[in-house]
Write an enzyme that holds these catalytic residues in place. Structure first.
Site, PDB file in Angstrom:
ATOM      1  N   LYS A   1     -44.436 -69.007  -5.744  1.00 10.45           N
ATOM      2  CA  LYS A   1     -43.054 -68.699  -5.353  1.00 10.45           C
ATOM      3  C   LYS A   1     -42.352 -69.976  -4.919  1.00 10.45           C
ATOM      4  O   LYS A   1     -42.884 -70.755  -4.119  1.00 10.45           O
ATOM      5  CB  LYS A   1     -43.027 -67.660  -4.232  1.00 10.45           C
ATOM      6  CG  LYS A   1     -41.607 -67.196  -3.886  1.00 10.45           C
ATOM      7  CD  LYS A   1     -41.618 -65.988  -2.979  1.00 10.45           C
ATOM      8  CE  LYS A   1     -40.207 -65.552  -2.606  1.00 10.45           C
ATOM      9  NZ  LYS A   1     -39.384 -65.202  -3.790  1.00 10.45           N
TER      10      LYS A   1
ATOM     11  N   GLY B   1     -36.071 -63.947 -18.848  1.00  8.70           N
ATOM     12  CA  GLY B   1     -37.355 -64.338 -18.266  1.00  8.70           C
ATOM     13  C   GLY B   1     -38.468 -63.397 -18.688  1.00  8.70           C
ATOM     14  O   GLY B   1     -39.356 -63.059 -17.906  1.00  8.70           O
TER      15      GLY B   1
ATOM     16  N   ASN C   1     -34.725 -57.811  -3.307  1.00 10.44           N
ATOM     17  CA  ASN C   1     -35.904 -56.954  -3.399  1.00 10.44           C
ATOM     18  C   ASN C   1     -35.479 -55.572  -3.895  1.00 10.44           C
ATOM     19  O   ASN C   1     -34.542 -54.985  -3.353  1.00 10.44           O
ATOM     20  CB  ASN C   1     -36.578 -56.844  -2.021  1.00 10.44           C
ATOM     21  CG  ASN C   1     -37.975 -56.301  -2.097  1.00 10.44           C
ATOM     22  OD1 ASN C   1     -38.201 -55.204  -2.598  1.00 10.44           O
ATOM     23  ND2 ASN C   1     -38.935 -57.058  -1.602  1.00 10.44           N
TER      24      ASN C   1
ATOM     25  N   THR D   1     -35.821 -61.741   0.457  1.00  5.44           N
ATOM     26  CA  THR D   1     -35.942 -60.540   1.286  1.00  5.44           C
ATOM     27  C   THR D   1     -35.971 -60.896   2.760  1.00  5.44           C
ATOM     28  O   THR D   1     -35.338 -60.238   3.590  1.00  5.44           O
ATOM     29  CB  THR D   1     -37.219 -59.770   0.908  1.00  5.44           C
ATOM     30  OG1 THR D   1     -37.177 -59.442  -0.484  1.00  5.44           O
ATOM     31  CG2 THR D   1     -37.352 -58.492   1.726  1.00  5.44           C
TER      32      THR D   1
ATOM     33  N   ALA E   1     -29.938 -58.167  -5.682  1.00  2.00           N
ATOM     34  CA  ALA E   1     -30.818 -57.690  -4.615  1.00  2.00           C
ATOM     35  C   ALA E   1     -32.019 -58.618  -4.539  1.00  2.00           C
ATOM     36  O   ALA E   1     -32.635 -58.903  -5.572  1.00  2.00           O
ATOM     37  CB  ALA E   1     -31.269 -56.257  -4.873  1.00  2.00           C
TER      38      ALA E   1
ATOM     39  N   HIS F   1     -46.200 -64.592   0.268  1.00  2.00           N
ATOM     40  CA  HIS F   1     -46.071 -64.407  -1.179  1.00  2.00           C
ATOM     41  C   HIS F   1     -47.098 -65.262  -1.915  1.00  2.00           C
ATOM     42  O   HIS F   1     -47.757 -66.113  -1.314  1.00  2.00           O
ATOM     43  CB  HIS F   1     -44.661 -64.766  -1.653  1.00  2.00           C
ATOM     44  CG  HIS F   1     -43.631 -63.760  -1.293  1.00  2.00           C
ATOM     45  ND1 HIS F   1     -42.997 -63.757  -0.072  1.00  2.00           N
ATOM     46  CD2 HIS F   1     -43.121 -62.705  -1.981  1.00  2.00           C
ATOM     47  CE1 HIS F   1     -42.132 -62.750  -0.019  1.00  2.00           C
ATOM     48  NE2 HIS F   1     -42.196 -62.096  -1.170  1.00  2.00           N
ATOM     49  N   HIS F   2     -47.174 -65.079  -3.216  1.00  2.83           N
ATOM     50  CA  HIS F   2     -48.089 -65.828  -4.074  1.00  2.83           C
ATOM     51  C   HIS F   2     -47.765 -67.327  -4.050  1.00  2.83           C
ATOM     52  O   HIS F   2     -46.668 -67.740  -3.679  1.00  2.83           O
ATOM     53  CB  HIS F   2     -48.014 -65.296  -5.512  1.00  2.83           C
ATOM     54  CG  HIS F   2     -46.634 -65.317  -6.083  1.00  2.83           C
ATOM     55  ND1 HIS F   2     -46.104 -66.416  -6.721  1.00  2.83           N
ATOM     56  CD2 HIS F   2     -45.662 -64.360  -6.105  1.00  2.83           C
ATOM     57  CE1 HIS F   2     -44.876 -66.143  -7.128  1.00  2.83           C
ATOM     58  NE2 HIS F   2     -44.580 -64.907  -6.758  1.00  2.83           N
TER      59      HIS F   2
ATOM     60  N   THR G   1     -33.087 -62.539  -8.882  1.00  5.79           N
ATOM     61  CA  THR G   1     -33.317 -63.965  -8.652  1.00  5.79           C
ATOM     62  C   THR G   1     -32.860 -64.335  -7.247  1.00  5.79           C
ATOM     63  O   THR G   1     -31.836 -63.845  -6.766  1.00  5.79           O
ATOM     64  CB  THR G   1     -32.554 -64.795  -9.699  1.00  5.79           C
ATOM     65  OG1 THR G   1     -33.090 -64.499 -11.003  1.00  5.79           O
ATOM     66  CG2 THR G   1     -32.683 -66.283  -9.438  1.00  5.79           C
ATOM     67  N   THR G   2     -33.598 -65.217  -6.585  1.00  3.44           N
ATOM     68  CA  THR G   2     -33.229 -65.682  -5.251  1.00  3.44           C
ATOM     69  C   THR G   2     -33.163 -67.210  -5.244  1.00  3.44           C
ATOM     70  O   THR G   2     -33.478 -67.865  -6.239  1.00  3.44           O
ATOM     71  CB  THR G   2     -34.247 -65.207  -4.193  1.00  3.44           C
ATOM     72  OG1 THR G   2     -35.563 -65.668  -4.550  1.00  3.44           O
ATOM     73  CG2 THR G   2     -34.259 -63.684  -4.106  1.00  3.44           C
TER      74      THR G   2
END
Length: 255
Positions: free
Chosen positions: A152, A9, A118, A159, A116, A148-149, A93-94
């Site tokens: 997202k 990415g 975050n 998190t 993770a 968030h922006h 990545t989430t």
């Protein structure tokens, strides 16, 4: 020893930050960086190569670890290629579903895998104290707000979900209420969860505990994505020397 890293990415918000963070350190270097966009680009002196070539790049360039900030489907493809090549994998990545998360765990049987939501050290500190706050304030109402922006994709954030797990592990909660509308009296055992998406906000998480004519607010605010990138590079340099297994950012912080 210089740790060689692969980056996925690469032209995304986080990919650019990761490359910049690695370029500013003497203990690592970017062995290759890929992106799904076929247009070529150079970032911090690193040529961005097609993601379609990832499997051969991870095998031929011999990175010690790969850092991934993409999407769930892409991350699963990348971790499988890393498992085949014997290369450690770090991902922020989430939004994984159960099957995708299981694919990460399966890969950790062959290589070190660190996931993770975050990589900010301040968020890890927040995770360390939120459980204690909930235990000390049993019966208090708990609400979580994350911002968030506007680009997202997942909500609540990874998190936020990790913070919710910590809250639930330390208190008597039975449900999460996502937003409220109309007549919606609060249940004593619920955690209110609110996700805001606006502008280019990097990331904010606030936990509110209130009762007994008082309130406690625990807040983390990230002002620059470089915070997350620096933590991800720390994790990649650290995990390069670990044996196969499942790790999180707390393992890095604890060293």
């Amino acid at each position: 020893m210089t740790v060689r890293l692969g980056v996925t990415g690469a032209t995304g918000r986080m990919g650019r930050e990761v490359i910049a963070a690695a370029a500013g350190r003497e203990d690592c270097e970017v062995a290759f960086a890929v992106n799904r966009d076929p247009d070529s680009e150079t970032i911090e002196g690193v040529d961005i190569e097609p993601a379609a070539e990832f499997d051969s790049l991870v095998a031929d360039r011999e990175p010690a670890a790969v850092i991934d900030f993409t999407g769930p489907e892409s991350a699963v493809d990348y971790v499988r290629a890393c498992a085949d090549a014997g290369v450690a994998f770090v991902t922020g990545t989430t939004g994984f579903d159960d099957d995708q998360y299981e694919a990460l765990e399966d890969a950790s049987e062959e290589i070190p895998v660190l996931h993770a939501p975050n990589f900010a050290r301040g968020v890890q500190a927040l995770l360390n104290v939120v459980g204690e706050a909930v235990r000390n304030l049993q019966g208090y109402d708990v609400e979580l707000v994350e911002t968030h922006h506007n680009a997202k994709r997942d909500a609540p954030s990874g998190t936020a979900n990790r913070l919710l797990e910590e809250i639930e592990a330390n208190g008597d909660f039975t449900e999460r209420t996502h937003g409220r509308e109309g007549e919606a009296p609060r249940d004593e055992a619920e955690i209110g969860v609110h996700a805001l998406r606006a502008g280019n906000i990097t990331g904010e998480h606030e936990i509110v505990l209130a009762d007994n004519h008082e309130e406690v607010r625990l807040t983390h605010r990230a002002e620059d994505r470089g915070v997350f990138a620096a933590g991800a590079v720390d994790a990649a340099v650290w995990i390069a020397g670990q044996k196969a297994g499942w790790y999180d950012f707390a393992d890095v912080i604890g060293e």
